[in-house]
Enzyme design. Structure first.
Site, mmCIF file in Angstrom:
data_model
loop_
_atom_site.group_PDB
_atom_site.id
_atom_site.type_symbol
_atom_site.label_atom_id
_atom_site.label_comp_id
_atom_site.label_asym_id
_atom_site.label_seq_id
_atom_site.Cartn_x
_atom_site.Cartn_y
_atom_site.Cartn_z
ATOM 1 N N ASP A 1 -82.759 96.356 49.261
ATOM 2 C CA ASP A 1 -81.593 96.666 50.094
ATOM 3 C C ASP A 1 -82.074 96.743 51.534
ATOM 4 O O ASP A 1 -82.406 97.803 52.049
ATOM 5 C CB ASP A 1 -80.958 97.977 49.641
ATOM 6 C CG ASP A 1 -79.559 98.166 50.223
ATOM 7 O OD1 ASP A 1 -79.160 97.352 51.085
ATOM 8 O OD2 ASP A 1 -78.871 99.115 49.827
ATOM 9 N N ILE A 2 -82.100 95.572 52.193
ATOM 10 C CA ILE A 2 -82.690 95.495 53.537
ATOM 11 C C ILE A 2 -81.650 95.202 54.619
ATOM 12 O O ILE A 2 -81.918 95.419 55.798
ATOM 13 C CB ILE A 2 -83.811 94.439 53.584
ATOM 14 C CG1 ILE A 2 -83.254 93.028 53.327
ATOM 15 C CG2 ILE A 2 -84.917 94.782 52.581
ATOM 16 C CD1 ILE A 2 -84.261 91.917 53.541
ATOM 17 N N LYS A 3 -80.483 94.670 54.222
ATOM 18 C CA LYS A 3 -79.365 94.391 55.145
ATOM 19 C C LYS A 3 -79.822 93.670 56.407
ATOM 20 O O LYS A 3 -79.405 93.987 57.518
ATOM 21 C CB LYS A 3 -78.634 95.683 55.495
ATOM 22 C CG LYS A 3 -77.956 96.346 54.298
ATOM 23 C CD LYS A 3 -77.165 97.574 54.721
ATOM 24 C CE LYS A 3 -76.423 98.185 53.557
ATOM 25 N NZ LYS A 3 -77.314 98.835 52.574
ATOM 26 N N ARG A 4 -80.642 92.660 56.246
ATOM 27 C CA ARG A 4 -81.139 91.901 57.387
ATOM 28 C C ARG A 4 -80.171 90.775 57.751
ATOM 29 O O ARG A 4 -79.367 90.332 56.955
ATOM 30 C CB ARG A 4 -82.518 91.319 57.084
ATOM 31 C CG ARG A 4 -83.598 92.359 56.772
ATOM 32 C CD ARG A 4 -83.893 93.239 57.986
ATOM 33 N NE ARG A 4 -85.166 93.903 57.845
ATOM 34 C CZ ARG A 4 -85.333 95.180 57.533
ATOM 35 N NH1 ARG A 4 -84.288 95.947 57.327
ATOM 36 N NH2 ARG A 4 -86.538 95.705 57.427
#
Length: 305
Positions: free
Chosen positions: A103-106
Site C-alpha cells: 500500500d504505497i499510493k505512488r
C-alpha cells in the site's frame, strides 16, 4: 498476477486481505520491552518489535488468508530502519506463500513513476545482476497525474507479472472533496473508473485484469456503480470494520461469480487483542486473537457474498 491472487482466494475461500499497518499503540508491551532491552530506546528497537509483531500475526494467519497489505507509511515513520522493516515484512509474508500488496499510493510524472514501479514491483539491472528491490506482488497507485503517471506501472505489470490497484473512490470521509466533484455532469470517480477499465484492457490475466481499483466499503452505492463500470477489474475494498463498513454493504462489490473483490481489515485484525471480544487472549496471545478475528471476518464477508 491477478490470477494468482484469485487462485489463493478460491483455495482458502477467503476474499480478504490483512493490512499490516503497525502503530506504536498496537505493539504488545513485552515485544517493545524486549527490543529496547537489546537496542535501547531507538528507532531500530521499535522496528525490531514491529517485525516480530508482524511475523507473529503472519504465522498465526497465513493458512487462512490469501494476502497481506503492509502500508508503507507506517514503516517510513521510523526512517531508514522502518524501510528495512517493511522489506523484511514483505519478504517474510512471501516466504509463507502470501500475495503481498504494497500500500504505497505512488504516482508521479512518467520518469518518476517509472522509478517507483521499478523499485516496488519491477526489476533493475546492476552490471550483470538483476534485482527486485522491494519485490511486492501488487501495489496501490494514485492516478491524479494522469495516464503518463500510471502507464509505467502497467508496463511493469506486463513485463514482470505484477498487479496494481488504482485509487478510484477512497474510504476516508473527505474523499468527496475531489473525487465526487462533477465534470460534465458526472462525478470524477466515475471518470477515473472508466480509465481503470481502459488501462485494464491492456493487462488482462484470464477473466480479470492486473489493473484493479480501490473503492471504499464506506460508499456502497458508489461501489455498485463502479462495479458496473469496471466489470473486469478486481476491487480492493478498504473501510471494513473499524471505519464503519459492514458485510451487508459489500455485496455490490462482488460479481455474480462470487469474485471481483478483496476486502481489507487492518486494526480490526492486527490489534484484535485490544478488542473486548478477543480480550481473553491477552497481550501475550495477540497473534491468536488475530487468528480468531480473521476467522470471524471470513465468515462475515462470505455470508454477504
Amino acid at each position: 498476477m491477478i490470477s494468482k491472487l484469485i487462485k489463493k482466494i478460491e483455495e482458502k475461500d477467503a476474499p480478504i486481505v490483512v493490512g499490516l499497518d503497525p502503530q506504536m499503540s498496537f505493539l504488545p508491551k513485552f515485544l517493545l520491552d524486549e527490543a529496547i532491552k537489546e537496542k535501547g530506546e531507538t528507532l531500530e528497537a521499535a522496528c525490531d518489535a514491529v517485525v516480530k509483531y508482524n511475523k507473529g500475526i503472519i504465522d498465526a494467519t497465513f493458512d487462512l488468508i490469501p494476502a497481506v497489505k503492509p502500508q508503507i507509511a507506517m514503516y517510513e515513520q521510523f526512517g531508514c530502519a522502518g524501510v528495512a522493516a517493511y522489506k523484511e515484512t514483505c519478504d517474510y509474508a512471501k516466504s509463507k506463500g502470501l500475495v503481498v500488496i504494497g500500500d504505497i499510493k505512488r504516482g508521479d510524472i512518467g520518469s518518476t513513476s517509472g522509478a517507483y514501479a521499478t523499485g516496488h514491483i519491477g526489476t533493475i539491472e546492476i552490471g550483470s545482476k538483476t534485482y527486485a528491490p522491494f519485490d511486492e506482488d501488487m501495489v496501490t497507485v494514485n492516478p491524479y497525474l494522469g495516464s503518463d503517471g500510471v502507464q509505467p506501472f502497467i508496463d511493469v505489470c506486463n513485463k514482470c507479472d505484477r498487479g496494481i490497484f488504482v485509487l478510484v473512490k477512497t474510504s476516508n470521509p473527505s474523499s468527496g472533496e475531489f473525487q465526487d466533484r462533477e465534470i460534465d455532469g458526472r462525478p470524477l470517480y466515475e471518470l477515473v473508473g472508466e480509465k481503470v477499465r481502459e488501462w485494464g484492457e491492456a493487462s488482462m490475466d484470464g477473466d480479470y485484469s492486473n489493473v484493479g481499483a480501490v473503492v471504499g466499503a464506506t460508499y456502497p452505492e458508489m461501489g455498485k456503480i463502479l462495479r458496473q463500470i469496471m466489470p473486469k477489474s478486481y476491487i480492493l475494498v478498504p473501510g471494513y470494520g473499524a471505519q464503519g463498513g459492514k458485510a451487508e454493504d459489500l455485496k455490490c462489490f462482488f460479481n455474480s461469480d462470487g469474485l471481483g473483490a478483496i476486502v481489507n481489515s487492518s486494526r480490526g485484525i492486527i490489534a484484535a487483542y485490544k478488542n473486548e471480544k478477543y480480550a481473553k487472549f491477552g497481550e501475550a496471545g495477540y497473534a491468536e486473537a488475530s487468528r480468531e478475528a480473521v476467522k470471524d471476518m471470513i465468515a462475515d464477508i462470505n455470508s454477504a457474498r
